[in-house]
Write a protein that holds these residues in place. Structure first.
Motif, PDB file in Angstrom:
ATOM      1  N   PHE A   1       3.731   6.280   1.929  1.00 12.28           N
ATOM      2  CA  PHE A   1       4.553   6.629   0.778  1.00 12.28           C
ATOM      3  C   PHE A   1       4.912   5.366  -0.012  1.00 12.28           C
ATOM      4  O   PHE A   1       6.075   5.123  -0.333  1.00 12.28           O
ATOM      5  N   ALA A   2       3.905   4.559  -0.326  1.00 10.80           N
ATOM      6  CA  ALA A   2       4.124   3.276  -0.984  1.00 10.80           C
ATOM      7  C   ALA A   2       4.627   3.437  -2.415  1.00 10.80           C
ATOM      8  O   ALA A   2       5.319   2.562  -2.925  1.00 10.80           O
ATOM      9  N   GLY A   3       4.265   4.530  -3.066  1.00  8.70           N
ATOM     10  CA  GLY A   3       4.729   4.790  -4.428  1.00  8.70           C
ATOM     11  C   GLY A   3       3.765   4.281  -5.480  1.00  8.70           C
ATOM     12  O   GLY A   3       2.905   3.434  -5.230  1.00  8.70           O
TER      13      GLY A   3
ATOM     14  N   THR B   1       2.855  -2.823   2.817  1.00 10.48           N
ATOM     15  CA  THR B   1       3.694  -1.794   2.204  1.00 10.48           C
ATOM     16  C   THR B   1       3.236  -0.406   2.626  1.00 10.48           C
ATOM     17  O   THR B   1       4.054   0.457   2.961  1.00 10.48           O
TER      18      THR B   1
ATOM     19  N   HIS C   1       4.346   0.011   6.271  1.00 14.59           N
ATOM     20  CA  HIS C   1       5.807   0.157   6.379  1.00 14.59           C
ATOM     21  C   HIS C   1       6.295   1.509   5.882  1.00 14.59           C
ATOM     22  O   HIS C   1       7.236   2.069   6.432  1.00 14.59           O
ATOM     23  N   THR C   2       5.660   2.015   4.824  1.00 15.69           N
ATOM     24  CA  THR C   2       6.122   3.255   4.201  1.00 15.69           C
ATOM     25  C   THR C   2       5.378   4.483   4.710  1.00 15.69           C
ATOM     26  O   THR C   2       5.589   5.583   4.212  1.00 15.69           O
ATOM     27  N   ARG C   3       4.479   4.257   5.686  1.00 14.52           N
ATOM     28  CA  ARG C   3       3.656   5.349   6.235  1.00 14.52           C
ATOM     29  C   ARG C   3       2.899   6.082   5.134  1.00 14.52           C
ATOM     30  O   ARG C   3       2.757   7.297   5.149  1.00 14.52           O
TER      31      ARG C   3
END
Length: 192
Positions: A128-130, A121, A124-126
């Motif tokens: 910015f996984a949250g 994750t 994939h989100t660079r």
């Protein structure tokens, strides 16, 4: 296509020679990745320093390899996936976990799957996984420090994976063993 030199202790730039010699001694041979990275003393030094730092994290050796392999497979790095298959076996990773990582299928061990999912994750989100991704990772039993340890491993693998893609690092002889070798999905049609 640009050709990159596989350096040894005689051809490497002066600032890479001692570090390359140390890596040759540590591994018992000169890994072709290191021989390629030696072109840039800073790149070789950075990679070696990060790789060594990963060993000092609170992630177990198996957990470290889970993150390494998750990133290798996502980046489709054949060299590193083969190399870390060997290293995963060396630290006692169960074969079913190795297979799941190499084949991008779920890992039965919930903790290791949570680790792998978090690493993927983040990539994939660079980054910015949250908050929900971080909270789920912590709920799986990992620590805030280990959130950052995953980032460290991603940085380490980004150096090696991208170097291998850009320079076409030749595979090591032992990587021809079918039990270690791995073909990225994008290359499977070519290999058939």
């Amino acid at each position: 296509m640009a050709q990159f030199t596989l350096h040894d202790e005689t051809t490497a730039p002066e600032a890479s020679k001692a570090l390359l010699a140390g890596q040759t001694k540590a591994w018992g041979f000169t890994p072709k990745l290191h021989a390629t990275l030696a072109e840039s003393p800073a790149a070789l030094g950075g990679y070696v320093a990060l790789f060594d730092l990963v060993k000092t994290t609170s992630l177990t050796p198996v957990e470290q390899q889970v993150v390494y392999q998750a990133v290798n497979v996502l980046h489709a790095c054949e060299y590193c996936t083969a190399g870390h298959t060997y290293l995963s076996r060396a630290v006692g990773m169960p074969e079913e976990v190795i297979s799941a990582l190499r084949n991008a299928t779920p890992i039965a061990d919930a903790r290791l799957q949570a680790l792998r999912h978090f690493a993927e994750t983040v990539v994939h989100t660079r980054g910015f996984a949250g908050d929900a991704a971080v909270d789920a990772f912590l709920a799986a039993g990992f620590t805030r420090a280990q959130v950052l340890d995953v980032v460290l491993i991603i940085a380490t693998k980004t150096i090696s994976n991208y170097t291998n893609h850009l320079t076409h690092t030749p595979k090591e002889d032992f990587m021809s063993d079918p039990a270690l070798g791995w073909i990225a999905p994008r290359n499977r049609d070519k290999a058939a």
